[in-house]
Scaffold this active site. Structure first.
Site, PDB file in Angstrom:
ATOM      1  N   GLU A 144      20.413   5.531   3.292  1.00  0.00           N
ATOM      2  CA  GLU A 144      20.610   5.982   4.678  1.00  0.00           C
ATOM      3  C   GLU A 144      21.669   5.144   5.388  1.00  0.00           C
TER       4      GLU A 144
ATOM      5  N   THR B 270      18.672   0.859   1.854  1.00  0.00           N
ATOM      6  CA  THR B 270      18.587   2.299   1.655  1.00  0.00           C
ATOM      7  C   THR B 270      19.931   3.011   1.695  1.00  0.00           C
TER       8      THR B 270
ATOM      9  N   TYR C 297      16.320   4.435  12.216  1.00  0.00           N
ATOM     10  CA  TYR C 297      15.857   3.839  10.953  1.00  0.00           C
ATOM     11  C   TYR C 297      17.012   3.177  10.214  1.00  0.00           C
TER      12      TYR C 297
ATOM     13  N   SER D 109       0.822  -1.224   0.000  1.00  0.00           N
ATOM     14  CA  SER D 109       0.000   0.000   0.000  1.00  0.00           C
ATOM     15  C   SER D 109       0.850   1.264   0.000  1.00  0.00           C
TER      16      SER D 109
ATOM     17  N   LEU E   2       9.123  -4.554   1.200  1.00  0.00           N
ATOM     18  CA  LEU E   2       9.117  -3.083   1.168  1.00  0.00           C
ATOM     19  C   LEU E   2       8.518  -2.489   2.448  1.00  0.00           C
ATOM     20  N   ALA E   3       7.881  -3.302   3.274  1.00  0.00           N
ATOM     21  CA  ALA E   3       7.220  -2.762   4.475  1.00  0.00           C
ATOM     22  C   ALA E   3       8.259  -2.181   5.416  1.00  0.00           C
ATOM     23  N   ALA E   4       7.962  -0.989   5.904  1.00  0.00           N
ATOM     24  CA  ALA E   4       8.872  -0.366   6.873  1.00  0.00           C
ATOM     25  C   ALA E   4       8.210   0.840   7.509  1.00  0.00           C
ATOM     26  N   GLN E   5       8.636   1.142   8.725  1.00  0.00           N
ATOM     27  CA  GLN E   5       8.431   2.493   9.265  1.00  0.00           C
ATOM     28  C   GLN E   5       9.524   3.262   8.530  1.00  0.00           C
TER      29      GLN E   5
ATOM     30  N   GLN F 118       4.163   3.860  -1.371  1.00  0.00           N
ATOM     31  CA  GLN F 118       4.526   4.446  -2.676  1.00  0.00           C
ATOM     32  C   GLN F 118       5.097   3.386  -3.617  1.00  0.00           C
TER      33      GLN F 118
ATOM     34  N   ASP G  70       0.973  -8.119   9.644  1.00  0.00           N
ATOM     35  CA  ASP G  70       1.863  -7.076  10.157  1.00  0.00           C
ATOM     36  C   ASP G  70       3.267  -7.669  10.288  1.00  0.00           C
ATOM     37  N   MET G  71       4.251  -6.854  10.024  1.00  0.00           N
ATOM     38  CA  MET G  71       5.642  -7.327  10.100  1.00  0.00           C
ATOM     39  C   MET G  71       6.066  -7.665  11.524  1.00  0.00           C
TER      40      MET G  71
ATOM     41  N   LYS H  88      17.699  -0.762   9.373  1.00  0.00           N
ATOM     42  CA  LYS H  88      17.870  -1.227   7.993  1.00  0.00           C
ATOM     43  C   LYS H  88      19.232  -1.906   7.804  1.00  0.00           C
TER      44      LYS H  88
HETATM   45  P1  NAP Z   1       6.114   4.036   2.307  1.00  0.00           P
HETATM   46  O1  NAP Z   1       5.337   4.753   1.275  1.00  0.00           O
HETATM   47  O2  NAP Z   1       6.261   4.635   3.670  1.00  0.00           O
HETATM   48  O3  NAP Z   1       5.451   2.577   2.463  1.00  0.00           O
HETATM   49  C1  NAP Z   1       5.724   1.764   3.547  1.00  0.00           C
HETATM   50  C2  NAP Z   1       4.806   0.576   3.512  1.00  0.00           C
HETATM   51  O4  NAP Z   1       5.122  -0.274   4.637  1.00  0.00           O
HETATM   52  C3  NAP Z   1       3.331   0.921   3.609  1.00  0.00           C
HETATM   53  O5  NAP Z   1       2.602   0.061   2.779  1.00  0.00           O
HETATM   54  C4  NAP Z   1       3.010   0.625   5.075  1.00  0.00           C
HETATM   55  O6  NAP Z   1       1.676   0.291   5.303  1.00  0.00           O
HETATM   56  C5  NAP Z   1       3.897  -0.598   5.292  1.00  0.00           C
HETATM   57  N1  NAP Z   1       4.149  -0.866   6.708  1.00  0.00           N
HETATM   58  C6  NAP Z   1       4.642  -0.033   7.638  1.00  0.00           C
HETATM   59  N2  NAP Z   1       4.722  -0.657   8.826  1.00  0.00           N
HETATM   60  C7  NAP Z   1       4.259  -1.907   8.642  1.00  0.00           C
HETATM   61  C8  NAP Z   1       4.063  -3.020   9.502  1.00  0.00           C
HETATM   62  N3  NAP Z   1       4.344  -2.963  10.803  1.00  0.00           N
HETATM   63  N4  NAP Z   1       3.577  -4.159   8.966  1.00  0.00           N
HETATM   64  C9  NAP Z   1       3.241  -4.220   7.649  1.00  0.00           C
HETATM   65  N5  NAP Z   1       3.381  -3.195   6.798  1.00  0.00           N
HETATM   66  C10 NAP Z   1       3.888  -2.053   7.296  1.00  0.00           C
HETATM   67  O7  NAP Z   1       7.592   3.718   1.795  1.00  0.00           O
HETATM   68  P2  NAP Z   1       8.174   3.679   0.295  1.00  0.00           P
HETATM   69  O8  NAP Z   1       8.690   5.028  -0.037  1.00  0.00           O
HETATM   70  O9  NAP Z   1       7.196   3.006  -0.588  1.00  0.00           O
HETATM   71  O10 NAP Z   1       9.458   2.772   0.502  1.00  0.00           O
HETATM   72  C11 NAP Z   1       9.374   1.342   0.362  1.00  0.00           C
HETATM   73  C12 NAP Z   1      10.552   0.713   1.092  1.00  0.00           C
HETATM   74  O11 NAP Z   1      11.773   1.189   0.551  1.00  0.00           O
HETATM   75  C13 NAP Z   1      10.620   1.030   2.587  1.00  0.00           C
HETATM   76  O12 NAP Z   1      11.135  -0.116   3.223  1.00  0.00           O
HETATM   77  C14 NAP Z   1      11.623   2.160   2.686  1.00  0.00           C
HETATM   78  O13 NAP Z   1      12.239   2.157   3.955  1.00  0.00           O
HETATM   79  C15 NAP Z   1      12.575   1.782   1.562  1.00  0.00           C
HETATM   80  N6  NAP Z   1      13.275   2.882   0.912  1.00  0.00           N
HETATM   81  C16 NAP Z   1      12.585   3.938   0.419  1.00  0.00           C
HETATM   82  C17 NAP Z   1      13.251   4.962  -0.266  1.00  0.00           C
HETATM   83  C18 NAP Z   1      12.519   6.152  -0.823  1.00  0.00           C
HETATM   84  O14 NAP Z   1      13.177   7.160  -1.133  1.00  0.00           O
HETATM   85  N7  NAP Z   1      11.210   6.068  -1.037  1.00  0.00           N
HETATM   86  C19 NAP Z   1      14.654   4.867  -0.445  1.00  0.00           C
HETATM   87  C20 NAP Z   1      15.324   3.736   0.050  1.00  0.00           C
HETATM   88  C21 NAP Z   1      14.634   2.742   0.709  1.00  0.00           C
HETATM   89  P3  NAP Z   1       0.535   1.415   5.566  1.00  0.00           P
HETATM   90  O15 NAP Z   1       0.129   1.883   4.210  1.00  0.00           O
HETATM   91  O16 NAP Z   1      -0.494   0.631   6.281  1.00  0.00           O
HETATM   92  O17 NAP Z   1       1.156   2.494   6.398  1.00  0.00           O
HETATM   93  O1  G4F Z   2      12.503  13.679   2.657  1.00  0.00           O
HETATM   94  P1  G4F Z   2      13.235  13.218   3.853  1.00  0.00           P
HETATM   95  O2  G4F Z   2      12.431  13.053   5.108  1.00  0.00           O
HETATM   96  O3  G4F Z   2      13.942  11.882   3.420  1.00  0.00           O
HETATM   97  P2  G4F Z   2      15.183  11.080   4.023  1.00  0.00           P
HETATM   98  O4  G4F Z   2      15.428  11.402   5.436  1.00  0.00           O
HETATM   99  O5  G4F Z   2      16.316  11.285   3.082  1.00  0.00           O
HETATM  100  O6  G4F Z   2      14.649   9.577   3.951  1.00  0.00           O
HETATM  101  C1  G4F Z   2      14.029   9.048   2.781  1.00  0.00           C
HETATM  102  O7  G4F Z   2      15.016   8.560   1.902  1.00  0.00           O
HETATM  103  C2  G4F Z   2      15.755   7.434   2.403  1.00  0.00           C
HETATM  104  C3  G4F Z   2      16.766   7.058   1.331  1.00  0.00           C
HETATM  105  O8  G4F Z   2      17.925   7.831   1.490  1.00  0.00           O
HETATM  106  C4  G4F Z   2      14.807   6.309   2.687  1.00  0.00           C
HETATM  107  F1  G4F Z   2      15.495   5.232   3.146  1.00  0.00           F
HETATM  108  C5  G4F Z   2      13.792   6.738   3.719  1.00  0.00           C
HETATM  109  O9  G4F Z   2      12.847   5.681   3.913  1.00  0.00           O
HETATM  110  C6  G4F Z   2      13.049   7.963   3.206  1.00  0.00           C
HETATM  111  O10 G4F Z   2      12.281   7.582   2.095  1.00  0.00           O
HETATM  112  O11 G4F Z   2      14.429  14.226   4.202  1.00  0.00           O
HETATM  113  C7  G4F Z   2      15.422  14.544   3.264  1.00  0.00           C
HETATM  114  C8  G4F Z   2      16.307  15.649   3.823  1.00  0.00           C
HETATM  115  C9  G4F Z   2      16.810  15.372   5.246  1.00  0.00           C
HETATM  116  O12 G4F Z   2      18.173  15.710   5.326  1.00  0.00           O
HETATM  117  C10 G4F Z   2      16.007  16.328   6.118  1.00  0.00           C
HETATM  118  O13 G4F Z   2      16.681  16.778   7.290  1.00  0.00           O
HETATM  119  O14 G4F Z   2      15.535  16.838   3.911  1.00  0.00           O
HETATM  120  C11 G4F Z   2      15.793  17.469   5.148  1.00  0.00           C
HETATM  121  N1  G4F Z   2      14.644  18.295   5.498  1.00  0.00           N
HETATM  122  C12 G4F Z   2      14.686  19.653   5.658  1.00  0.00           C
HETATM  123  N2  G4F Z   2      13.472  20.104   6.018  1.00  0.00           N
HETATM  124  C13 G4F Z   2      13.403  17.872   5.759  1.00  0.00           C
HETATM  125  C14 G4F Z   2      12.658  19.013   6.082  1.00  0.00           C
HETATM  126  N3  G4F Z   2      12.848  16.652   5.727  1.00  0.00           N
HETATM  127  C15 G4F Z   2      11.521  16.538   6.028  1.00  0.00           C
HETATM  128  N4  G4F Z   2      10.943  15.313   5.993  1.00  0.00           N
HETATM  129  N5  G4F Z   2      10.760  17.638   6.370  1.00  0.00           N
HETATM  130  C16 G4F Z   2      11.281  18.895   6.415  1.00  0.00           C
HETATM  131  O15 G4F Z   2      10.602  19.852   6.735  1.00  0.00           O
END
Ligand code: NAP
Ligand code: G4F
Length: 338
Positions: free
Chosen positions: A135, A133, A157, A10, A86-89, A12, A57-58, A161
């Site tokens: 991160e 990630t 986080y 569910s 892909l599930a994660a906080q 992104q 749930d994870m 990971k």
């Molecule tokens: P997202 O939009 O936050 O989606 C996270 C998903 O995990 C949602 O479907 C959420 O369900 C589910 N989830 C959270 N806690 C759960 C639990 N306890 N049990 C089961 N499901 C749970 O994240 P995303 O951007 O699609 O990212 C997908 C994955 O890639 C994540 O693991 C994230 O950490 C990783 N990642 C993302 C990025 C990025 O830039 N987007 C980059 C690197 C890695 P609900 O809809 O119910 O909340």
């Molecule tokens: O958009 P962000 O919250 O993403 P962040 O922390 O890079 O994490 C995302 O990318 C990771 C991959 O590198 C994933 F693993 C993770 O799950 C997630 O998808 O913040 C990006 C940057 C940070 O440095 C933050 O301090 O933007 C800076 N920032 C500045 N003002 C802010 C804000 N971030 C958020 N969320 N909100 C602000 O107002």
């Protein structure tokens, strides 16, 4: 037929990946959580009838076992079982507020899932993808970051990971299963959660230009990120599982922009140029002399990752993966202006 099971379906990435895998002819199954106010499936509502969704749930091993039993009962004659974890906080800032929960879902959750997969699916049919990630690189020790760059995580986080990353590698080595890590740099889209910075900026600037918001408040304007489009990155996930061997792969654009630049790009979409005044927490963005952007310390993180820039050469050479959507086009798409 091939089965794909997606945790976080569910989210992104889960939504784009489901669409991609349905087109490839997979039986797409997914784990969803119950929400008290809404179904929580709005990103996949258009394809809901084509998916097999299961509550779970994870944090719940027995529940995960039940889900696999149900999938195997429905699809007994499968060739390959691909699991996309892909599930994660997934919010870095939130992980400082709920570190234990983040570890339970992101770290131990991955271990739980791998354990169930190993018990339920014959080894030779398993293909496991872990959403690792950028991160993990945290306070970076090398620029740009590749598969060989050492990790230096800076948040609960990232540490959760990191546990998951090594668990995947260990299961590969110890049990001989096909389990891979995709080390993905930031990727976004119109389906991104509202509180991630790119989405917050795009929506915030849009509201300011439509007269619905006075000032956009942000944290660290100097932070720099490598930002791509989620649609390209989910294709990369699939390619990682089609490779001839399990491995680690960085997916990134190789370009890096500061939060300040993202704000500038967003205003430029409206033909507006903003200027900056002051420094650090006193810095302000001005449009025709009016404050439209300011720093609020509440968005500062206890520990920050200042810059991330990926080197995806390995994915390009070995997987034939590439991406070339500009940040400006992504911002436009989020604003519905493309
Ligand atoms: P997202 O939009 O936050 O989606 C996270 C998903 O995990 C949602 O479907 C959420 O369900 C589910 N989830 C959270 N806690 C759960 C639990 N306890 N049990 C089961 N499901 C749970 O994240 P995303 O951007 O699609 O990212 C997908 C994955 O890639 C994540 O693991 C994230 O950490 C990783 N990642 C993302 C990025 C990025 O830039 N987007 C980059 C690197 C890695 P609900 O809809 O119910 O909340
Ligand atoms: O958009 P962000 O919250 O993403 P962040 O922390 O890079 O994490 C995302 O990318 C990771 C991959 O590198 C994933 F693993 C993770 O799950 C997630 O998808 O913040 C990006 C940057 C940070 O440095 C933050 O301090 O933007 C800076 N920032 C500045 N003002 C802010 C804000 N971030 C958020 N969320 N909100 C602000 O107002």
């Amino acid at each position: 037929m091939n089965i794909a099971f997606i945790t976080g379906i569910s989210g992104q990435d889960g939504s784009y990946l489901s669409e991609f895998l349905l087109e490839k002819g997979y039986a797409v199954c997914g784990l969803v959580r119950r929400h008290s106010t809404i179904f929580g499936t709005y990103r996949i509502d258009k394809i809901l009838k084509d998916l097999d969704l299961f509550y779970g749930d994870m944090t719940d091993s027995l529940g995960l076992c039940d889900v696999f039993d149900k999938i195997l009962a429905k699809y007994p004659n499968y060739q390959r079982f691909e699991i996309y974890n892909l599930a994660a906080q997934s919010h870095v800032m939130v992980s400082f507020e709920v570190p234990e929960y983040t570890a339970d879902v992101d770290a131990i959750g991955t271990l739980r899932l791998l354990d169930v997969v190993l018990k339920k699916i014959p080894k030779e049919k398993i293909r496991f993808y872990q959403a690792s990630t950028s991160e993990l690189y945290g306070e970076v020790l090398e620029e740009p970051q590749s598969e060989t760059t050492p990790f230096n995580p800076q948040s609960p986080y990232a540490i959760a990971k990191l546990y998951a990353f090594w668990t995947v590698k260990q299961y590969r080595k110890a049990y001989g299963i096909f389990a891979s890590n995709g080390i993905l740099f930031n990727h976004t889209s119109p389906r991104r959660g509202e509180t991630f910075v790119c989405h917050k900026i795009a929506r915030g600037v849009q509201r300011i230009m439509e007269g619905r918001l006075d000032v956009l408040e942000l944290g660290n304007l100097d932070a720099q990120r490598d930002l791509g489009h989620a649609r390209d990155y989910v294709e990369g996930m699939w390619r990682i599982l089609q490779h001839h061997q399990p491995d680690e792969f960085v997916l990134a654009t190789g370009k890096m922009y500061s939060v300040r630049q993202l704000v500038e790009f967003a205003f430029e979409i409206y033909g507006k140029h903003i200027t900056w005044d002051g420094e650090g927490k006193h810095e302000k963005g001005l449009l025709d002399g009016r404050i439209v952007c300011q720093v609020n310390e509440r968005y500062y993180r206890p520990a920050e990752v200042e810059k991330l820039q990926g080197d995806a050469s390995k994915a390009k050479t070995e997987l034939g993966w590439s991406t070339n959507v500009s940040v400006q086009d992504i911002l436009k798409e989020i604003m519905g202006k493309n």
